[in-house]
Write a protein that holds these residues in place. Structure first.
Motif, PDB file in Angstrom:
ATOM      1  N   SER A  11       7.561   5.063  19.052  1.00  0.00           N
ATOM      2  CA  SER A  11       7.929   5.613  17.749  1.00  0.00           C
ATOM      3  C   SER A  11       6.690   6.216  17.066  1.00  0.00           C
ATOM      4  O   SER A  11       5.661   5.555  16.948  1.00  0.00           O
ATOM      5  CB  SER A  11       8.511   4.481  16.893  1.00  0.00           C
ATOM      6  OG  SER A  11       8.580   4.899  15.552  1.00  0.00           O
ATOM      7  N   PRO A  12       6.780   7.481  16.633  1.00  0.00           N
ATOM      8  CA  PRO A  12       5.594   8.154  16.071  1.00  0.00           C
ATOM      9  C   PRO A  12       5.002   7.445  14.850  1.00  0.00           C
ATOM     10  O   PRO A  12       3.787   7.493  14.643  1.00  0.00           O
ATOM     11  CB  PRO A  12       6.115   9.545  15.686  1.00  0.00           C
ATOM     12  CG  PRO A  12       7.387   9.722  16.418  1.00  0.00           C
ATOM     13  CD  PRO A  12       7.951   8.367  16.681  1.00  0.00           C
ATOM     14  N   ILE A  13       5.825   6.766  14.049  1.00  0.00           N
ATOM     15  CA  ILE A  13       5.308   6.151  12.820  1.00  0.00           C
ATOM     16  C   ILE A  13       4.269   5.069  13.134  1.00  0.00           C
ATOM     17  O   ILE A  13       3.353   4.824  12.343  1.00  0.00           O
ATOM     18  CB  ILE A  13       6.460   5.610  11.933  1.00  0.00           C
ATOM     19  CG1 ILE A  13       5.959   5.462  10.492  1.00  0.00           C
ATOM     20  CG2 ILE A  13       7.030   4.309  12.464  1.00  0.00           C
ATOM     21  CD1 ILE A  13       7.048   5.281   9.461  1.00  0.00           C
ATOM     22  N   LEU A  14       4.372   4.455  14.305  1.00  0.00           N
ATOM     23  CA  LEU A  14       3.402   3.417  14.689  1.00  0.00           C
ATOM     24  C   LEU A  14       2.023   4.017  14.965  1.00  0.00           C
ATOM     25  O   LEU A  14       1.039   3.302  15.086  1.00  0.00           O
ATOM     26  CB  LEU A  14       3.884   2.667  15.931  1.00  0.00           C
ATOM     27  CG  LEU A  14       5.127   1.805  15.750  1.00  0.00           C
ATOM     28  CD1 LEU A  14       5.545   1.222  17.105  1.00  0.00           C
ATOM     29  CD2 LEU A  14       4.873   0.680  14.755  1.00  0.00           C
ATOM     30  N   ARG A  15       1.970   5.336  15.091  1.00  0.00           N
ATOM     31  CA  ARG A  15       0.709   6.015  15.397  1.00  0.00           C
ATOM     32  C   ARG A  15       0.103   6.704  14.184  1.00  0.00           C
ATOM     33  O   ARG A  15      -0.927   7.352  14.273  1.00  0.00           O
ATOM     34  CB  ARG A  15       0.953   7.049  16.514  1.00  0.00           C
ATOM     35  CG  ARG A  15       1.324   6.415  17.852  1.00  0.00           C
ATOM     36  CD  ARG A  15       0.434   5.257  18.125  1.00  0.00           C
ATOM     37  NE  ARG A  15       0.372   4.843  19.517  1.00  0.00           N
ATOM     38  CZ  ARG A  15      -0.521   3.962  19.970  1.00  0.00           C
ATOM     39  NH1 ARG A  15      -1.399   3.429  19.127  1.00  0.00           N
ATOM     40  NH2 ARG A  15      -0.542   3.592  21.223  1.00  0.00           N
ATOM     41  N   GLU A  16       0.778   6.584  13.034  1.00  0.00           N
ATOM     42  CA  GLU A  16       0.265   7.233  11.819  1.00  0.00           C
ATOM     43  C   GLU A  16      -0.695   6.315  11.076  1.00  0.00           C
ATOM     44  O   GLU A  16      -0.570   5.097  11.130  1.00  0.00           O
ATOM     45  CB  GLU A  16       1.438   7.550  10.872  1.00  0.00           C
ATOM     46  CG  GLU A  16       2.274   8.719  11.317  1.00  0.00           C
ATOM     47  CD  GLU A  16       3.499   8.909  10.435  1.00  0.00           C
ATOM     48  OE1 GLU A  16       3.503   8.416   9.279  1.00  0.00           O
ATOM     49  OE2 GLU A  16       4.452   9.534  10.915  1.00  0.00           O
ATOM     50  N   LYS A  17      -1.608   6.943  10.314  1.00  0.00           N
ATOM     51  CA  LYS A  17      -2.438   6.171   9.395  1.00  0.00           C
ATOM     52  C   LYS A  17      -1.602   5.980   8.129  1.00  0.00           C
ATOM     53  O   LYS A  17      -1.206   6.948   7.493  1.00  0.00           O
ATOM     54  CB  LYS A  17      -3.720   6.947   9.096  1.00  0.00           C
ATOM     55  CG  LYS A  17      -4.780   6.126   8.416  1.00  0.00           C
ATOM     56  CD  LYS A  17      -6.088   6.916   8.352  1.00  0.00           C
ATOM     57  CE  LYS A  17      -7.002   6.382   7.271  1.00  0.00           C
ATOM     58  NZ  LYS A  17      -7.554   5.063   7.502  1.00  0.00           N
ATOM     59  N   ALA A  18      -1.298   4.726   7.817  1.00  0.00           N
ATOM     60  CA  ALA A  18      -0.405   4.448   6.688  1.00  0.00           C
ATOM     61  C   ALA A  18      -1.102   4.761   5.356  1.00  0.00           C
ATOM     62  O   ALA A  18      -2.325   4.669   5.241  1.00  0.00           O
ATOM     63  CB  ALA A  18       0.036   2.993   6.728  1.00  0.00           C
ATOM     64  N   LEU A  19      -0.295   5.095   4.352  1.00  0.00           N
ATOM     65  CA  LEU A  19      -0.828   5.493   3.041  1.00  0.00           C
ATOM     66  C   LEU A  19      -1.024   4.282   2.128  1.00  0.00           C
ATOM     67  O   LEU A  19      -0.237   3.330   2.177  1.00  0.00           O
ATOM     68  CB  LEU A  19       0.139   6.470   2.369  1.00  0.00           C
ATOM     69  CG  LEU A  19       0.295   7.826   3.058  1.00  0.00           C
ATOM     70  CD1 LEU A  19       1.439   8.610   2.434  1.00  0.00           C
ATOM     71  CD2 LEU A  19      -1.005   8.613   2.998  1.00  0.00           C
ATOM     72  N   PRO A  20      -2.052   4.332   1.279  1.00  0.00           N
ATOM     73  CA  PRO A  20      -2.261   3.227   0.337  1.00  0.00           C
ATOM     74  C   PRO A  20      -1.110   3.129  -0.659  1.00  0.00           C
ATOM     75  O   PRO A  20      -0.458   4.119  -0.978  1.00  0.00           O
ATOM     76  CB  PRO A  20      -3.544   3.622  -0.407  1.00  0.00           C
ATOM     77  CG  PRO A  20      -4.128   4.768   0.320  1.00  0.00           C
ATOM     78  CD  PRO A  20      -3.052   5.398   1.148  1.00  0.00           C
ATOM     79  N   VAL A  21      -0.875   1.903  -1.138  1.00  0.00           N
ATOM     80  CA  VAL A  21       0.132   1.678  -2.180  1.00  0.00           C
ATOM     81  C   VAL A  21      -0.546   1.912  -3.523  1.00  0.00           C
ATOM     82  O   VAL A  21      -1.566   1.295  -3.825  1.00  0.00           O
ATOM     83  CB  VAL A  21       0.681   0.230  -2.094  1.00  0.00           C
ATOM     84  CG1 VAL A  21       1.617  -0.066  -3.252  1.00  0.00           C
ATOM     85  CG2 VAL A  21       1.372   0.017  -0.758  1.00  0.00           C
ATOM     86  N   GLU A  22       0.014   2.811  -4.317  1.00  0.00           N
ATOM     87  CA  GLU A  22      -0.589   3.129  -5.622  1.00  0.00           C
ATOM     88  C   GLU A  22      -0.138   2.128  -6.679  1.00  0.00           C
ATOM     89  O   GLU A  22      -0.902   1.743  -7.558  1.00  0.00           O
ATOM     90  CB  GLU A  22      -0.185   4.542  -6.068  1.00  0.00           C
ATOM     91  CG  GLU A  22      -0.455   5.647  -5.050  1.00  0.00           C
ATOM     92  CD  GLU A  22      -1.902   6.086  -5.043  1.00  0.00           C
ATOM     93  OE1 GLU A  22      -2.643   5.684  -5.957  1.00  0.00           O
ATOM     94  OE2 GLU A  22      -2.288   6.820  -4.100  1.00  0.00           O
ATOM     95  N   LYS A  23       1.132   1.751  -6.590  1.00  0.00           N
ATOM     96  CA  LYS A  23       1.694   0.904  -7.633  1.00  0.00           C
ATOM     97  C   LYS A  23       2.705  -0.056  -7.010  1.00  0.00           C
ATOM     98  O   LYS A  23       3.516   0.352  -6.183  1.00  0.00           O
ATOM     99  CB  LYS A  23       2.411   1.796  -8.658  1.00  0.00           C
ATOM    100  CG  LYS A  23       2.714   1.089  -9.947  1.00  0.00           C
ATOM    101  CD  LYS A  23       3.279   2.061 -10.975  1.00  0.00           C
ATOM    102  CE  LYS A  23       3.871   1.352 -12.175  1.00  0.00           C
ATOM    103  NZ  LYS A  23       3.450  -0.007 -12.451  1.00  0.00           N
TER     104      LYS A  23
END
Ligand code: NI
Length: 162
Positions: A11-23
């Protein structure tokens, strides 16, 4: 609460750099509750948001002493102890196990559900789990940390994951 669908190897999402949580809003809180429920349902020690299809920097970790620790935007700030090899597996890479070299002790800084910064130091299996889960936030799987020879040995098993 709900048990979420797990993303598997390929699954491609497992290879993405995840985004920080802002709130930490209601949506994030609900996601965290569902991640905890999914972790228990799958008998995992930890779970990272990309594993349930959400590319955000969130990890839940099941510790016996402190209960479940929720880590939002976690960063490893200290690695200590010797590098040790322990057998690892991953809910997103089912039925594949291999020894991986990790630090025996790590300190992580993160934000909790109240948006407060905290630090946690973990040793042993929980140290391994923390390093493993934070790898997920950067698009890495434990199999990426194996020698080419070991990965080759697992090739058939990896191809069988759907
Ligand atoms: Ni994993």
């Amino acid at each position: 609460m709900a048990i979420l669908k797990l993303e598997k190897y390929g699954s491609p999402i497992l290879r993405e750099k995840a985004l920080p949580v802002e709130k930490v809003d209601e949506e994030i809180k609900e996601l965290v509750q569902n991640m905890i429920e999914t972790m228990y349902a799958e008998s995992g020690v930890g779970l990272a948001a990309p594993q349930v299809g959400v590319s955000k920097r969130i990890v839940v970790l099941d510790t016996e002493e402190q209960g479940v620790i929720v880590l939002i935007n976690p960063v490893i700030i200290k690695k200590e102890g010797e590098l040790k090899e322990e057998e690892e597996g991953c809910l997103s890479v089912p039925e594949v196990y291999s020894p991986v070299k990790r630090f025996s002790k790590v300190t992580v800084e993160a934000m909790d559900l109240e948006e407060k910064k905290f630090r946690t130091t973990q040793e042993g299996l929980l140290s391994i789990a923390l390093q493993h889960e934070i790898d997920h936030l950067n698009g890495y799987l434990f199999i990426d940390r194996l020698s080419p020879a070991r990965r080759l040995m697992l090739k058939g098993d990896l191809e069988n994951i759907e």
